[in-house]
Scaffold this motif. Structure first.
Motif, PDB file in Angstrom:
ATOM      1  N   MET A 196     -21.128 -12.478  27.296  1.00 21.07           N
ATOM      2  CA  MET A 196     -20.908 -11.804  28.578  1.00 21.07           C
ATOM      3  C   MET A 196     -19.785 -12.517  29.337  1.00 21.07           C
ATOM      4  O   MET A 196     -20.052 -13.424  30.127  1.00 21.07           O
ATOM      5  CB  MET A 196     -22.201 -11.813  29.404  1.00 21.07           C
ATOM      6  CG  MET A 196     -23.344 -11.082  28.751  1.00 21.07           C
ATOM      7  SD  MET A 196     -24.970 -11.373  29.546  1.00 21.07           S
ATOM      8  CE  MET A 196     -24.633 -11.009  31.251  1.00 21.07           C
ATOM      9  N   PRO A 197     -18.557 -12.123  29.134  1.00 18.32           N
ATOM     10  CA  PRO A 197     -17.445 -12.840  29.768  1.00 18.32           C
ATOM     11  C   PRO A 197     -17.436 -12.762  31.293  1.00 18.32           C
ATOM     12  O   PRO A 197     -16.780 -13.574  31.943  1.00 18.32           O
ATOM     13  CB  PRO A 197     -16.198 -12.176  29.179  1.00 18.32           C
ATOM     14  CG  PRO A 197     -16.657 -10.879  28.625  1.00 18.32           C
ATOM     15  CD  PRO A 197     -18.109 -11.032  28.276  1.00 18.32           C
ATOM     16  N   LYS A 198     -18.167 -11.846  31.893  1.00 16.14           N
ATOM     17  CA  LYS A 198     -18.189 -11.702  33.353  1.00 16.14           C
ATOM     18  C   LYS A 198     -19.411 -12.371  33.983  1.00 16.14           C
ATOM     19  O   LYS A 198     -19.813 -12.018  35.090  1.00 16.14           O
ATOM     20  CB  LYS A 198     -18.160 -10.218  33.750  1.00 16.14           C
ATOM     21  CG  LYS A 198     -16.872  -9.515  33.417  1.00 16.14           C
ATOM     22  CD  LYS A 198     -15.817  -9.897  34.414  1.00 16.14           C
ATOM     23  CE  LYS A 198     -14.579  -9.046  34.210  1.00 16.14           C
ATOM     24  NZ  LYS A 198     -13.557  -9.370  35.172  1.00 16.14           N
ATOM     25  N   ILE A 199     -20.012 -13.350  33.290  1.00 12.17           N
ATOM     26  CA  ILE A 199     -21.136 -14.078  33.883  1.00 12.17           C
ATOM     27  C   ILE A 199     -20.666 -15.483  34.258  1.00 12.17           C
ATOM     28  O   ILE A 199     -19.858 -16.083  33.558  1.00 12.17           O
ATOM     29  CB  ILE A 199     -22.364 -14.139  32.949  1.00 12.17           C
ATOM     30  CG1 ILE A 199     -23.599 -14.616  33.718  1.00 12.17           C
ATOM     31  CG2 ILE A 199     -22.100 -14.993  31.718  1.00 12.17           C
ATOM     32  CD1 ILE A 199     -24.915 -14.383  33.011  1.00 12.17           C
ATOM     33  N   LYS A 200     -21.161 -15.950  35.402  1.00 12.27           N
ATOM     34  CA  LYS A 200     -20.853 -17.302  35.878  1.00 12.27           C
ATOM     35  C   LYS A 200     -22.161 -18.009  36.185  1.00 12.27           C
ATOM     36  O   LYS A 200     -23.121 -17.385  36.641  1.00 12.27           O
ATOM     37  CB  LYS A 200     -20.006 -17.251  37.144  1.00 12.27           C
ATOM     38  CG  LYS A 200     -18.630 -16.665  36.968  1.00 12.27           C
ATOM     39  CD  LYS A 200     -17.901 -16.629  38.297  1.00 12.27           C
ATOM     40  CE  LYS A 200     -16.560 -15.944  38.146  1.00 12.27           C
ATOM     41  NZ  LYS A 200     -15.886 -15.797  39.448  1.00 12.27           N
TER      42      LYS A 200
ATOM     43  N   SER B 250     -23.666   0.257  28.867  1.00 16.89           N
ATOM     44  CA  SER B 250     -24.047   1.498  28.183  1.00 16.89           C
ATOM     45  C   SER B 250     -23.535   2.748  28.889  1.00 16.89           C
ATOM     46  O   SER B 250     -23.391   3.800  28.268  1.00 16.89           O
ATOM     47  CB  SER B 250     -25.569   1.583  28.021  1.00 16.89           C
ATOM     48  OG  SER B 250     -26.201   1.928  29.244  1.00 16.89           O
ATOM     49  N   ILE B 251     -23.257   2.643  30.194  1.00 17.87           N
ATOM     50  CA  ILE B 251     -22.741   3.807  30.920  1.00 17.87           C
ATOM     51  C   ILE B 251     -21.251   3.680  31.231  1.00 17.87           C
ATOM     52  O   ILE B 251     -20.694   4.469  31.990  1.00 17.87           O
ATOM     53  CB  ILE B 251     -23.556   4.099  32.206  1.00 17.87           C
ATOM     54  CG1 ILE B 251     -23.465   2.955  33.214  1.00 17.87           C
ATOM     55  CG2 ILE B 251     -25.007   4.427  31.857  1.00 17.87           C
ATOM     56  CD1 ILE B 251     -24.031   3.306  34.586  1.00 17.87           C
ATOM     57  N   GLY B 252     -20.628   2.660  30.648  1.00 20.95           N
ATOM     58  CA  GLY B 252     -19.186   2.507  30.807  1.00 20.95           C
ATOM     59  C   GLY B 252     -18.738   1.804  32.073  1.00 20.95           C
ATOM     60  O   GLY B 252     -17.562   1.831  32.414  1.00 20.95           O
ATOM     61  N   ASP B 253     -19.673   1.183  32.782  1.00 20.06           N
ATOM     62  CA  ASP B 253     -19.336   0.431  33.989  1.00 20.06           C
ATOM     63  C   ASP B 253     -19.215  -1.059  33.653  1.00 20.06           C
ATOM     64  O   ASP B 253     -19.646  -1.508  32.594  1.00 20.06           O
ATOM     65  CB  ASP B 253     -20.412   0.606  35.058  1.00 20.06           C
ATOM     66  CG  ASP B 253     -20.389   1.974  35.707  1.00 20.06           C
ATOM     67  OD1 ASP B 253     -19.500   2.786  35.389  1.00 20.06           O
ATOM     68  OD2 ASP B 253     -21.281   2.239  36.539  1.00 20.06           O
ATOM     69  N   MET B 254     -18.649  -1.794  34.585  1.00 20.77           N
ATOM     70  CA  MET B 254     -18.537  -3.244  34.446  1.00 20.77           C
ATOM     71  C   MET B 254     -19.439  -3.901  35.480  1.00 20.77           C
ATOM     72  O   MET B 254     -19.684  -3.339  36.542  1.00 20.77           O
ATOM     73  CB  MET B 254     -17.093  -3.693  34.667  1.00 20.77           C
ATOM     74  CG  MET B 254     -16.117  -3.120  33.661  1.00 20.77           C
ATOM     75  SD  MET B 254     -14.416  -3.672  33.924  1.00 20.77           S
ATOM     76  CE  MET B 254     -14.173  -3.384  35.655  1.00 20.77           C
ATOM     77  N   VAL B 255     -19.901  -5.106  35.145  1.00 22.14           N
ATOM     78  CA  VAL B 255     -20.708  -5.855  36.099  1.00 22.14           C
ATOM     79  C   VAL B 255     -20.306  -7.324  36.041  1.00 22.14           C
ATOM     80  O   VAL B 255     -20.117  -7.878  34.968  1.00 22.14           O
ATOM     81  CB  VAL B 255     -22.225  -5.664  35.870  1.00 22.14           C
ATOM     82  CG1 VAL B 255     -22.665  -6.198  34.529  1.00 22.14           C
ATOM     83  CG2 VAL B 255     -23.038  -6.287  36.998  1.00 22.14           C
ATOM     84  N   GLU B 256     -20.151  -7.890  37.221  1.00 21.34           N
ATOM     85  CA  GLU B 256     -19.888  -9.315  37.361  1.00 21.34           C
ATOM     86  C   GLU B 256     -21.186  -9.936  37.850  1.00 21.34           C
ATOM     87  O   GLU B 256     -21.755  -9.480  38.852  1.00 21.34           O
ATOM     88  CB  GLU B 256     -18.765  -9.529  38.380  1.00 21.34           C
ATOM     89  CG  GLU B 256     -18.392 -10.967  38.594  1.00 21.34           C
ATOM     90  CD  GLU B 256     -17.274 -11.124  39.626  1.00 21.34           C
ATOM     91  OE1 GLU B 256     -17.033 -12.264  40.025  1.00 21.34           O
ATOM     92  OE2 GLU B 256     -16.676 -10.120  40.044  1.00 21.34           O
ATOM     93  N   ILE B 257     -21.668 -10.950  37.138  1.00 24.37           N
ATOM     94  CA  ILE B 257     -22.948 -11.576  37.468  1.00 24.37           C
ATOM     95  C   ILE B 257     -22.729 -13.065  37.703  1.00 24.37           C
ATOM     96  O   ILE B 257     -22.056 -13.732  36.917  1.00 24.37           O
ATOM     97  CB  ILE B 257     -23.971 -11.376  36.322  1.00 24.37           C
ATOM     98  CG1 ILE B 257     -24.212  -9.886  36.084  1.00 24.37           C
ATOM     99  CG2 ILE B 257     -25.275 -12.114  36.630  1.00 24.37           C
ATOM    100  CD1 ILE B 257     -25.014  -9.577  34.838  1.00 24.37           C
TER     101      ILE B 257
END
Length: 143
Positions: A91-95, A54-61
């Motif tokens: 969520m493509p950045k979740i593992k 929502s704030i335009g950042d990316m997160v890897e989880i």
């Protein structure tokens, strides 16, 4: 003069990073065979992902399960298998990392292979994986 230009550029770099979005990293630890804990971990992941998007950042989880928590990834035992599948698509950045030590112990006890959901990747040790992630700068959460 070059030195002044270098300092000016260095001062602007943080603002350039903000314009492009910041990358965040989160490790979530699950070691309980409790559907409430598993769902809380997945809720944490979804909420963090939604906030940063929502704030335009990316997160890897990366969600790491070991001990009794590995049941989160066991086919036929996981109370959250459908959520894992949906979240991996959304969520493509979740593992999802499964402890190899725990899996070996479960397999030995069962006397047969213990199948994991396709979204899970086996790592040698869940605890070691959490250490590695923290050493790489991942924030750590245990619901």
């Amino acid at each position: 003069m070059k030195l002044l230009a270098t300092f000016a550029l260095a001062a602007l770099l943080p603002f350039a990073a903000l314009a492009e979005g910041v990358a965040h990293h989160l490790a979530i630890h699950v070691d309980e065979n409790d559907p409430a804990v598993m769902n809380m971990a997945l809720n944490n992941a979804q909420n963090v992902n939604s906030y940063y998007e929502s704030i335009g950042d990316m997160v890897e989880i990366e969600l790491v399960a070991y001990g009794p928590g590995l049941n989160m990834f066991v086919v036929g035992k996981s109370p959250v298998a459908d959520r894992l599948s949906a979240m991996s698509l959304e969520m493509p950045k979740i593992k999802f990392s499964a402890c190899g030590n725990t899996l070996a112990a479960m397999t030995k006890k069962a006397g047969a292979d213990v199948p994991l959901v396709s979204e899970a990747v086996v790592v040698p040790s869940g605890v070691v994986r959490l250490i590695e992630l923290q050493e790489q700068g991942f924030a750590y959460v245990r619901p």
